[in-house]
Design an enzyme around this catalytic site. Structure first.
Site, PDB file in Angstrom:
ATOM      1  N   ASP A 233       0.823  -1.216   0.000  1.00  0.00           N
ATOM      2  CA  ASP A 233       0.000   0.000   0.000  1.00  0.00           C
ATOM      3  C   ASP A 233       0.856   1.264   0.000  1.00  0.00           C
ATOM      4  O   ASP A 233       1.831   1.365   0.751  1.00  0.00           O
ATOM      5  CB  ASP A 233      -0.877   0.044   1.256  1.00  0.00           C
ATOM      6  CG  ASP A 233      -1.758  -1.187   1.420  1.00  0.00           C
ATOM      7  OD1 ASP A 233      -1.294  -2.296   1.137  1.00  0.00           O
ATOM      8  OD2 ASP A 233      -2.902  -1.029   1.870  1.00  0.00           O
ATOM      9  N   HIS A 235      -1.109   4.467  -0.436  1.00  0.00           N
ATOM     10  CA  HIS A 235      -2.125   5.319   0.196  1.00  0.00           C
ATOM     11  C   HIS A 235      -1.829   6.817   0.103  1.00  0.00           C
ATOM     12  O   HIS A 235      -1.855   7.536   1.095  1.00  0.00           O
ATOM     13  CB  HIS A 235      -2.299   4.927   1.665  1.00  0.00           C
ATOM     14  CG  HIS A 235      -3.293   3.818   1.862  1.00  0.00           C
ATOM     15  ND1 HIS A 235      -4.604   3.909   1.441  1.00  0.00           N
ATOM     16  CD2 HIS A 235      -3.156   2.588   2.416  1.00  0.00           C
ATOM     17  CE1 HIS A 235      -5.235   2.779   1.736  1.00  0.00           C
ATOM     18  NE2 HIS A 235      -4.392   1.958   2.318  1.00  0.00           N
ATOM     19  N   ASP A 262      -4.137  -0.310  -3.321  1.00  0.00           N
ATOM     20  CA  ASP A 262      -4.262   0.811  -2.383  1.00  0.00           C
ATOM     21  C   ASP A 262      -3.219   1.897  -2.658  1.00  0.00           C
ATOM     22  O   ASP A 262      -2.428   2.276  -1.798  1.00  0.00           O
ATOM     23  CB  ASP A 262      -4.194   0.343  -0.920  1.00  0.00           C
ATOM     24  CG  ASP A 262      -5.503  -0.293  -0.460  1.00  0.00           C
ATOM     25  OD1 ASP A 262      -6.349  -0.592  -1.326  1.00  0.00           O
ATOM     26  OD2 ASP A 262      -5.679  -0.502   0.753  1.00  0.00           O
ATOM     27  N   ASP A 265      -6.252   7.191  -1.448  1.00  0.00           N
ATOM     28  CA  ASP A 265      -7.053   7.343  -0.220  1.00  0.00           C
ATOM     29  C   ASP A 265      -6.158   7.546   0.997  1.00  0.00           C
ATOM     30  O   ASP A 265      -5.004   7.154   1.017  1.00  0.00           O
ATOM     31  CB  ASP A 265      -7.985   6.152   0.035  1.00  0.00           C
ATOM     32  CG  ASP A 265      -9.307   6.253  -0.711  1.00  0.00           C
ATOM     33  OD1 ASP A 265      -9.662   7.370  -1.117  1.00  0.00           O
ATOM     34  OD2 ASP A 265      -9.966   5.213  -0.883  1.00  0.00           O
ATOM     35  N   ARG A 266      -6.757   8.156   2.028  1.00  0.00           N
ATOM     36  CA  ARG A 266      -6.058   8.473   3.287  1.00  0.00           C
ATOM     37  C   ARG A 266      -5.044   9.588   3.070  1.00  0.00           C
ATOM     38  O   ARG A 266      -5.241  10.694   3.511  1.00  0.00           O
ATOM     39  CB  ARG A 266      -5.360   7.225   3.875  1.00  0.00           C
ATOM     40  CG  ARG A 266      -6.311   6.114   4.275  1.00  0.00           C
ATOM     41  CD  ARG A 266      -6.971   6.433   5.594  1.00  0.00           C
ATOM     42  NE  ARG A 266      -7.674   5.297   6.148  1.00  0.00           N
ATOM     43  CZ  ARG A 266      -8.311   5.310   7.299  1.00  0.00           C
ATOM     44  NH1 ARG A 266      -8.352   6.404   8.020  1.00  0.00           N
ATOM     45  NH2 ARG A 266      -8.934   4.253   7.741  1.00  0.00           N
ATOM     46  N   ASN A 294      -8.556  -2.847  -2.230  1.00  0.00           N
ATOM     47  CA  ASN A 294      -9.922  -2.543  -1.787  1.00  0.00           C
ATOM     48  C   ASN A 294     -10.202  -1.039  -1.801  1.00  0.00           C
ATOM     49  O   ASN A 294     -11.363  -0.623  -1.748  1.00  0.00           O
ATOM     50  CB  ASN A 294     -10.196  -3.120  -0.394  1.00  0.00           C
ATOM     51  CG  ASN A 294      -9.353  -2.472   0.685  1.00  0.00           C
ATOM     52  OD1 ASN A 294      -8.122  -2.483   0.603  1.00  0.00           O
ATOM     53  ND2 ASN A 294      -9.984  -1.928   1.706  1.00  0.00           N
ATOM     54  N   HIS A 295      -9.145  -0.203  -1.907  1.00  0.00           N
ATOM     55  CA  HIS A 295      -9.364   1.247  -1.991  1.00  0.00           C
ATOM     56  C   HIS A 295      -9.444   1.752  -3.429  1.00  0.00           C
ATOM     57  O   HIS A 295      -9.622   2.955  -3.636  1.00  0.00           O
ATOM     58  CB  HIS A 295      -8.300   2.009  -1.206  1.00  0.00           C
ATOM     59  CG  HIS A 295      -8.616   2.097   0.256  1.00  0.00           C
ATOM     60  ND1 HIS A 295      -9.289   3.164   0.816  1.00  0.00           N
ATOM     61  CD2 HIS A 295      -8.406   1.226   1.264  1.00  0.00           C
ATOM     62  CE1 HIS A 295      -9.451   2.959   2.117  1.00  0.00           C
ATOM     63  NE2 HIS A 295      -8.922   1.785   2.407  1.00  0.00           N
ATOM     64  N   HIS A 343      -3.892  -8.261  -3.278  1.00  0.00           N
ATOM     65  CA  HIS A 343      -3.916  -7.222  -2.252  1.00  0.00           C
ATOM     66  C   HIS A 343      -4.363  -7.754  -0.892  1.00  0.00           C
ATOM     67  O   HIS A 343      -3.738  -7.482   0.127  1.00  0.00           O
ATOM     68  CB  HIS A 343      -4.836  -6.073  -2.674  1.00  0.00           C
ATOM     69  CG  HIS A 343      -4.915  -4.989  -1.643  1.00  0.00           C
ATOM     70  ND1 HIS A 343      -3.874  -4.116  -1.412  1.00  0.00           N
ATOM     71  CD2 HIS A 343      -5.881  -4.660  -0.750  1.00  0.00           C
ATOM     72  CE1 HIS A 343      -4.202  -3.295  -0.432  1.00  0.00           C
ATOM     73  NE2 HIS A 343      -5.415  -3.611  -0.009  1.00  0.00           N
ATOM     74  N   ARG A 391     -12.956  -7.053   9.385  1.00  0.00           N
ATOM     75  CA  ARG A 391     -13.324  -5.868   8.598  1.00  0.00           C
ATOM     76  C   ARG A 391     -14.795  -5.865   8.212  1.00  0.00           C
ATOM     77  O   ARG A 391     -15.300  -4.871   7.694  1.00  0.00           O
ATOM     78  CB  ARG A 391     -12.486  -5.818   7.317  1.00  0.00           C
ATOM     79  CG  ARG A 391     -10.993  -5.732   7.569  1.00  0.00           C
ATOM     80  CD  ARG A 391     -10.248  -5.836   6.239  1.00  0.00           C
ATOM     81  NE  ARG A 391      -8.812  -5.975   6.401  1.00  0.00           N
ATOM     82  CZ  ARG A 391      -7.947  -4.976   6.417  1.00  0.00           C
ATOM     83  NH1 ARG A 391      -8.368  -3.743   6.292  1.00  0.00           N
ATOM     84  NH2 ARG A 391      -6.657  -5.209   6.558  1.00  0.00           N
ATOM     85  N   HIS A 418      -2.403  -4.739   2.387  1.00  0.00           N
ATOM     86  CA  HIS A 418      -3.713  -4.539   3.018  1.00  0.00           C
ATOM     87  C   HIS A 418      -3.685  -4.267   4.520  1.00  0.00           C
ATOM     88  O   HIS A 418      -4.662  -3.788   5.063  1.00  0.00           O
ATOM     89  CB  HIS A 418      -4.548  -5.803   2.722  1.00  0.00           C
ATOM     90  CG  HIS A 418      -6.026  -5.707   2.977  1.00  0.00           C
ATOM     91  ND1 HIS A 418      -6.786  -4.594   2.706  1.00  0.00           N
ATOM     92  CD2 HIS A 418      -6.902  -6.632   3.467  1.00  0.00           C
ATOM     93  CE1 HIS A 418      -8.059  -4.845   3.001  1.00  0.00           C
ATOM     94  NE2 HIS A 418      -8.151  -6.072   3.476  1.00  0.00           N
TER      95      HIS A 418
END
Length: 490
Positions: A233, A235, A262, A265-266, A294-295, A343, A391, A418
């Protein structure tokens, strides 16, 4: 960590006092963003006094911070069961529902609070804001049904976009990404400047065209003596991405990379990250690989900042185009028929083969179960067997599940991402399941190292490089996230 503690018998005064002390210690860890430690202590407080709604609600928010949405939901529901008047618990549960894309269920919680406390202006505000989101999503769905045949990439007229004389940034050469463009783009981004929208749109359209021709499982061949790098990730942490290239060299035909989902995001430099990565994908299509995370999905992008960032720096139309492009990202990669990289993780069923992954129709938002969902969302666990996901999506799988999958598919081990790891990586399941996470000091709060994996084609033995976060301009993580969601997670 158990999340379904049974409430039995009266609680002694001694246990009540001990529990309160544990809660106070947990709160201190929470303030320091040490969420795992906080959860451990809230759990101990619950064991001492399982009748206190506050402990469950506090553990719920700590789990939200770790993206353990399933656990957060269970804890918030337990808090509500213990104390129907505990407003914070409804907010926590609403945040968990929203994180899982269950906006209507979140709205129900706010509706209940407004009925119980009709004069509570804060509750009214949250209800109205949540209602706006639900209506907006319903409207977007209605439009998408009406325009099902409309393809955003095809509807964009690049010829109508002019490059202004004052634009001094990198330029595509004859509409093509070159090494000069990619290196200039990274320097341009370091100065916090913006790529021209015409070039941005062209990159997205070209990436989509390329990805549409790719299978859901991409086979990668690495010659015996060649190096190959796998990153986890990112991010939206652009300056840390630049540090990876500084430490390990720029991508090239002799320095291939796989980025394992990923990308966005964030972190609030997600646009810079994704255009840099997509530029290298176009420059070295057979030596630069990207898996869907997943993002790279609409619900996550809506909540965690990417959609807001693209809309702020460009347009909502471009945000829609990103959704279209992400739907075509491959779901997994197999290196030399021996190492599978995805991922999230493995599956809730025992009989999944590589061919099953190849056959997945991926051009969509991930479903709530099945192979595609689990590739993006699942996590390993130390215990044998399987468990429901912390999750709330995907599953948790043990070492026996990993071994069985590897044997069935004649693989050596799997690499997944992840999850934040303190050292940037973790070796689990007797060395057969490796996690790599490449965003150091995740969200400027977690204090973790980042890592990447290098191997050669001959033995595919993983070597780990770890690194600390580097400074970045003063734009906080989640700066573009849904402000309503941020409010809920306070």
């Amino acid at each position: 960590m158990a999340n379904n503690e049974e409430i039995t018998g009266p609680v002694s005064q001694e246990d009540i006092e001990a529990a309160e002390k544990l809660k106070n210690e947990a709160n201190e860890f929470f303030k320091k963003q040490s969420y795992n430690n906080a959860i451990e202590l809230y759990t101990k407080a619950i064991e001492k006094n399982p009748k206190n709604a506050v402990y469950f609600a506090n553990r719920s928010i700590a789990n939200l911070r770790l993206e353990n949405f399933g656990y957060a939901l269970t804890d918030a529901s337990k808090a509500i069961e213990l104390d129907r008047t505990y407003i914070k618990a409804y907010y926590r549960r609403a945040a968990a529902h929203m994180s899982l894309g269950k906006y209507k269920l979140a709205l129900k919680d706010f509706e209940y609070v407004t009925k119980v406390r009709p004069n509570d202006q804060d509750a009214k505000l949250k209800y109205n804001e949540c209602n706006k989101i639900v209506k907006k999503i319903a409207f977007e769905k209605a439009i998408s049904v009406d325009k099902k045949e409309v393809n955003i990439a095809d509807s964009i007229n690049l010829d109508a976009m002019t490059i202004e004389d004052e634009y001094e940034g990198p330029a595509l050469e004859d509409g093509v990404v070159t090494l000069k463009f990619a290196t200039e783009l990274m320097e341009f981004y370091k100065q916090q400047k913006k790529l021209h929208k015409k070039y941005a749109y062209k990159i997205l359209i070209d990436v989509k065209t390329y990805l549409q021709k790719q299978p859901s499982l991409v086979d990668i061949k690495v010659p015996d003596e060649n190096k190959f790098t796998v990153c986890g990730d990112i991010h939206g942490q652009f300056y840390d991405l630049m540090n990876i290239f500084k430490l390990n060299g720029l991508p090239s035909e002799t320095n291939p990379y796989l980025f394992n989902g990923d990308f966005v995001d964030r972190g609030s430099f997600s646009v810079e990250c994704i255009f840099t990565l997509f530029s290298f994908k176009l420059l070295y299509p057979d030596h630069f690989y990207m898996s869907r995370g997943n993002h790279e999905t609409l619900d996550m992008n809506r909540m965690y900042g990417f959609r807001g960032e693209v809309t702020s720096k460009y347009t909502s139309q471009m945000a829609d185009l990103f959704t279209e492009v992400y739907n075509w990202l491959p779901l997994a990669h197999c290196i030399n028929n021996r190492v599978l990289v995805m991922h999230g993780g493995l599956f809730s069923k025992d009989d999944v083969t590589l061919d099953d992954i190849r056959k997945v129709d991926r051009n969509k938002q991930p479903p709530e179960d099945g192979i595609m969902c689990e590739l993006l969302w699942s996590d390993p666990q130390p215990m044998i067997g399987r468990a429901p996901s912390k999750r709330g999506v995907g599953c948790q799988f043990g070492p026996d599940v990993t071994l069985s999958f590897l044997q069935r598919n004649k693989l050596d081990y799997i690499i997944r991402s992840h999850e934040v790891k303190n050292d940037g990586y973790e070796i689990a399941h007797d060395g057969k399941c490796i996690t790599v996470f490449s965003a150091p000091n995740y969200c400027d709060t977690m204090g973790n190292l980042g890592a990447f994996i290098t191997m050669n084609g001959k033995d595919l033995k993983p070597k780990f490089t770890t690194y600390e976060a580097v400074p970045h301009p003063d734009v906080k993580p989640m700066a573009y996230a849904n402000s309503f969601f941020n409010l809920l997670c306070q």
